[in-house]
Design an enzyme around this catalytic site. Sequence first.
Site, PDB file in Angstrom:
ATOM      1  CB  VAL A  16      73.713  35.798 121.225  1.00 36.53           C
ATOM      2  CG1 VAL A  16      73.089  36.968 121.549  1.00 36.53           C
ATOM      3  CG2 VAL A  16      73.529  34.817 122.107  1.00 36.53           C
ATOM      4  CG  ASP A  35      82.710  36.887 113.936  1.00 33.91           C
ATOM      5  OD1 ASP A  35      81.843  36.651 114.921  1.00 33.91           O
ATOM      6  OD2 ASP A  35      83.872  36.301 114.201  1.00 33.91           O
ATOM      7  CG  PHE A 152      65.721  36.677 128.743  1.00 33.17           C
ATOM      8  CD1 PHE A 152      66.306  36.343 129.890  1.00 33.17           C
ATOM      9  CD2 PHE A 152      65.258  38.019 128.668  1.00 33.17           C
ATOM     10  CE1 PHE A 152      66.720  37.184 130.807  1.00 33.17           C
ATOM     11  CE2 PHE A 152      65.881  39.017 129.722  1.00 33.17           C
ATOM     12  CZ  PHE A 152      66.319  38.605 130.850  1.00 33.17           C
ATOM     13  CD  GLU A 155      72.374  27.330 121.612  1.00 33.23           C
ATOM     14  OE1 GLU A 155      72.712  26.040 121.054  1.00 33.23           O
ATOM     15  OE2 GLU A 155      73.308  27.598 122.246  1.00 33.23           O
ATOM     16  CE  LYS A 204      71.697  35.125 129.950  1.00 30.49           C
ATOM     17  NZ  LYS A 204      70.800  34.396 129.046  1.00 30.49           N
ATOM     18  CG  ASN A 208      70.358  31.405 132.164  1.00 31.89           C
ATOM     19  OD1 ASN A 208      69.179  31.575 131.609  1.00 31.89           O
ATOM     20  ND2 ASN A 208      71.462  31.500 131.344  1.00 31.89           N
ATOM     21  CG  PHE A 249      63.307  25.137 132.652  1.00 29.13           C
ATOM     22  CD1 PHE A 249      62.631  25.624 131.502  1.00 29.13           C
ATOM     23  CD2 PHE A 249      64.691  24.852 132.439  1.00 29.13           C
ATOM     24  CE1 PHE A 249      63.078  26.022 130.386  1.00 29.13           C
ATOM     25  CE2 PHE A 249      65.100  25.433 131.328  1.00 29.13           C
ATOM     26  CZ  PHE A 249      64.344  25.908 130.250  1.00 29.13           C
ATOM     27  CG  LEU A 250      59.011  21.512 137.070  1.00 27.49           C
ATOM     28  CD1 LEU A 250      57.613  21.566 137.829  1.00 27.49           C
ATOM     29  CD2 LEU A 250      59.998  21.533 138.129  1.00 27.49           C
ATOM     30  CB  CYS A 260      73.214  29.695 128.427  1.00 30.32           C
ATOM     31  SG  CYS A 260      73.097  30.042 126.820  1.00 30.32           S
TER      32      CYS A 260
HETATM   33  C1  UGA Z   1      69.065  28.914 128.117  1.00 36.63           C
HETATM   34  C2  UGA Z   1      67.783  29.470 128.664  1.00 36.63           C
HETATM   35  O1  UGA Z   1      66.393  28.792 128.714  1.00 36.63           O
HETATM   36  C3  UGA Z   1      67.634  30.810 127.784  1.00 36.63           C
HETATM   37  O2  UGA Z   1      66.308  31.496 128.345  1.00 36.63           O
HETATM   38  C4  UGA Z   1      68.865  31.771 128.059  1.00 36.63           C
HETATM   39  O3  UGA Z   1      68.713  32.821 126.986  1.00 36.63           O
HETATM   40  C5  UGA Z   1      69.887  30.834 127.320  1.00 36.63           C
HETATM   41  O4  UGA Z   1      70.186  29.553 128.231  1.00 36.63           O
HETATM   42  C6  UGA Z   1      71.208  31.797 127.463  1.00 36.63           C
HETATM   43  O5  UGA Z   1      71.578  32.036 128.672  1.00 36.63           O
HETATM   44  O6  UGA Z   1      71.529  32.247 126.462  1.00 36.63           O
HETATM   45  P1  UGA Z   1      69.474  27.003 125.914  1.00 36.63           P
HETATM   46  O7  UGA Z   1      70.639  26.845 127.071  1.00 36.63           O
HETATM   47  O8  UGA Z   1      69.373  27.501 124.696  1.00 36.63           O
HETATM   48  O9  UGA Z   1      68.823  28.396 126.884  1.00 36.63           O
HETATM   49  O10 UGA Z   1      68.593  25.792 126.253  1.00 36.63           O
HETATM   50  P2  UGA Z   1      67.342  25.334 127.457  1.00 36.63           P
HETATM   51  O11 UGA Z   1      66.021  24.975 126.551  1.00 36.63           O
HETATM   52  O12 UGA Z   1      66.980  26.350 128.535  1.00 36.63           O
HETATM   53  O13 UGA Z   1      67.844  23.881 127.971  1.00 36.63           O
HETATM   54  C7  UGA Z   1      68.803  23.951 128.576  1.00 36.63           C
HETATM   55  C8  UGA Z   1      69.579  22.540 129.259  1.00 36.63           C
HETATM   56  O14 UGA Z   1      68.620  22.200 130.212  1.00 36.63           O
HETATM   57  C9  UGA Z   1      69.103  21.481 128.002  1.00 36.63           C
HETATM   58  O15 UGA Z   1      70.486  20.440 128.273  1.00 36.63           O
HETATM   59  C10 UGA Z   1      68.108  20.873 128.427  1.00 36.63           C
HETATM   60  O16 UGA Z   1      67.948  19.739 128.032  1.00 36.63           O
HETATM   61  C11 UGA Z   1      68.064  20.821 129.823  1.00 36.63           C
HETATM   62  N1  UGA Z   1      66.648  20.820 130.317  1.00 36.63           N
HETATM   63  C12 UGA Z   1      65.845  21.959 130.144  1.00 36.63           C
HETATM   64  C13 UGA Z   1      66.262  19.729 131.300  1.00 36.63           C
HETATM   65  O17 UGA Z   1      66.994  18.686 131.503  1.00 36.63           O
HETATM   66  N2  UGA Z   1      65.083  19.755 131.869  1.00 36.63           N
HETATM   67  C14 UGA Z   1      64.068  20.691 131.496  1.00 36.63           C
HETATM   68  O18 UGA Z   1      62.900  20.603 131.969  1.00 36.63           O
HETATM   69  C15 UGA Z   1      64.708  21.770 130.725  1.00 36.63           C
END
Ligand code: UGA
Length: 433
Positions: A16, A35, A152, A155, A204, A208, A249-250, A260
Site C-alpha cells: 500500500v 520504513d 480500495f 493487488e 473500507k 471488503n 465478484f461472482l 486483506c
Molecule cells: C481486495 C479488494 O478487492 C480491494 O478493493 C481492497 O482494497 C483490498 O482487498 C484491500 O483491502 O487492500 P485484493 O485482496 O488485492 O483486493 O484482491 P481481490 O481481487 O479482491 O481478490 C481477493 C480474493 O478473492 C482472491 O483470492 C480472489 O481469487 C478471490 N475472488 C475474487 C474470487 O474467488 N472470486 C471473485 O469473483 C473475485
Amino acid sequence: MSASPSRVAVFGAGYVGLVTGACLAELGHSVVVRDVLPERIAALRRGEVPIYEPGLADLIARNRERLAFTTDVAEAIDSADYVYVAVGTPPTYSGDADLSAVWMVIDELPAIDGRCVVVMKSTVPVGTGLRVRHRLDERGLEQVGYASNPEFTAEGTAVADFFRPDRIVVGSFRDEDGDAVVALHRGIEGPVVRCDVASAEMIKLAANAALMTRISFINEIANVCEATGADVVRVAEGIGLDRRIGPSFLRAGIGFGGSCFPKDSLALKQLAANSGYHFQLLNAVIEVNELQKRRVIGKLHRHLGPLRGKRVALLGLAFKPHTDDMREAPSLVLAGRLLAEGADVRAWDPVVDGHDLHGVEIANSPEAAADGADAVVVVTEWPQLADVDWAVVGRTMRTPVLIDGRNFLDPELIQAAGFRYEGIGRAADTRGV
Ligand code: UGA
C-alpha cells in the site's frame, strides 16, 4: 484547495505504501517513503522493488526525482504537508487488528511546527481515527490535521486502480483536512465521498465484507449447482446481468485469500463482537470460505481414491494472478492437506518461488509440474495456463485428471485433450470414475 505540488511522507514501504507513494509522485508531488526495515529501504534506493506489482517498478523508476526512501523519521517528515500512514495492521491472536505499527508512527512524529495532515491509509477498526486524534492532541499536536483515506486498490491492478478509482473516500474531523486530501488527488477522475472519520473507516471494512459475501454466496450457489446439475458459470452470467446485482465478484472458485479479505473479515467480526454484536452473516461468509478451500480434496478423492502416494500438481501458488503474494493463499491449505494425506505435491507458479513451502517440490513450468502426475489442480488463474498444450501434457501424466479450481479453462477443450475435467460448480466429467 491548493493545486501546487505537495510534500508527502509515506510511512510503510509495503504494497500500500509503495503504490500510494509512487502514484502520488506520478501526480507531481514530492514523496519520501519511510520504513523501519533498513534492507528494504537500501534495496529501494538501489532501484530494486521488493514486491511484484505490475507497473510499480516503472512508476518508481520514472519518478526517481520526486521519490525518496529513508528509515529516518525526521527526514521523512521534513516540511511534509501530508503524513500518510500505510503500515500493516495484521490480525492479533484474538482476531482484532494489531495497531502497534500505527501507534509507533503516531508516537514517532516529532514536534511539528507547521500544519500538516496525518492521513490514515492502513485499514483500521472504526474508532481508531478518534483515538489517534486524542493522542495527537495529548502530544500538543492540535494543529496537525487528521483524515481517513481508505485503500480500495487490489493487488495486481493497484497502480491502474489508483489512477482510475471507483471512488475516493475522505473522512475528516475538520473540513479543511478533508479538502486538503481531496486536493492532493487532483488529476484523478472519480467520485469523491466526503464523510466523518468513523464512516470512512466503516466504508473500507464494509466494502471488503460486501465483496467477500458475494464470493461466498456464489461459492455456495456453485456447491448447490454441483449437487443439482446446473453450471455456476452460466448462473453467474445470468444473475450478473441484472443491473441490481452486477457481474463482478461472482467467480466461483476455491475461496478468497490474500492480505486483506481474511484479515479484514476477522477484524470486522471482532469489531462487532467487541461492541456486543454477533455478525452472523459475516461468520457464515468466513466459514463457507474455509470449507471451500478444502473441497478440491474431496474432488481428488472421487477421481483418485486415497491420495497416499498419488502425485498432485498445483498450478499457481499466489492467492491470485499478477501478484507474488502468498498471504492466506488457498494453495497453502491445499498443499498442507495433500501432504497430510500422503500425496506427493509438485507446484508451479510464474512469480512465487515457493522455496519455503516445506515438502512441496517446485517445478519451473506447468508441463514439468504435471509430468507423471495423477492429477493437476488449477489453483491460480495465471494467463500462462491458457497457452499450455494440454493434449501433450495429458500424455505425460499418470492419469489425466484436471481439477479447475478457478473455472479458468474451457471444459470442452480440456476433455477433448483427453482429460477428466472437473471445475467448481459445473457438471463433473465422470468418465472413467
Ligand atoms: C481486495 C479488494 O478487492 C480491494 O478493493 C481492497 O482494497 C483490498 O482487498 C484491500 O483491502 O487492500 P485484493 O485482496 O488485492 O483486493 O484482491 P481481490 O481481487 O479482491 O481478490 C481477493 C480474493 O478473492 C482472491 O483470492 C480472489 O481469487 C478471490 N475472488 C475474487 C474470487 O474467488 N472470486 C471473485 O469473483 C473475485
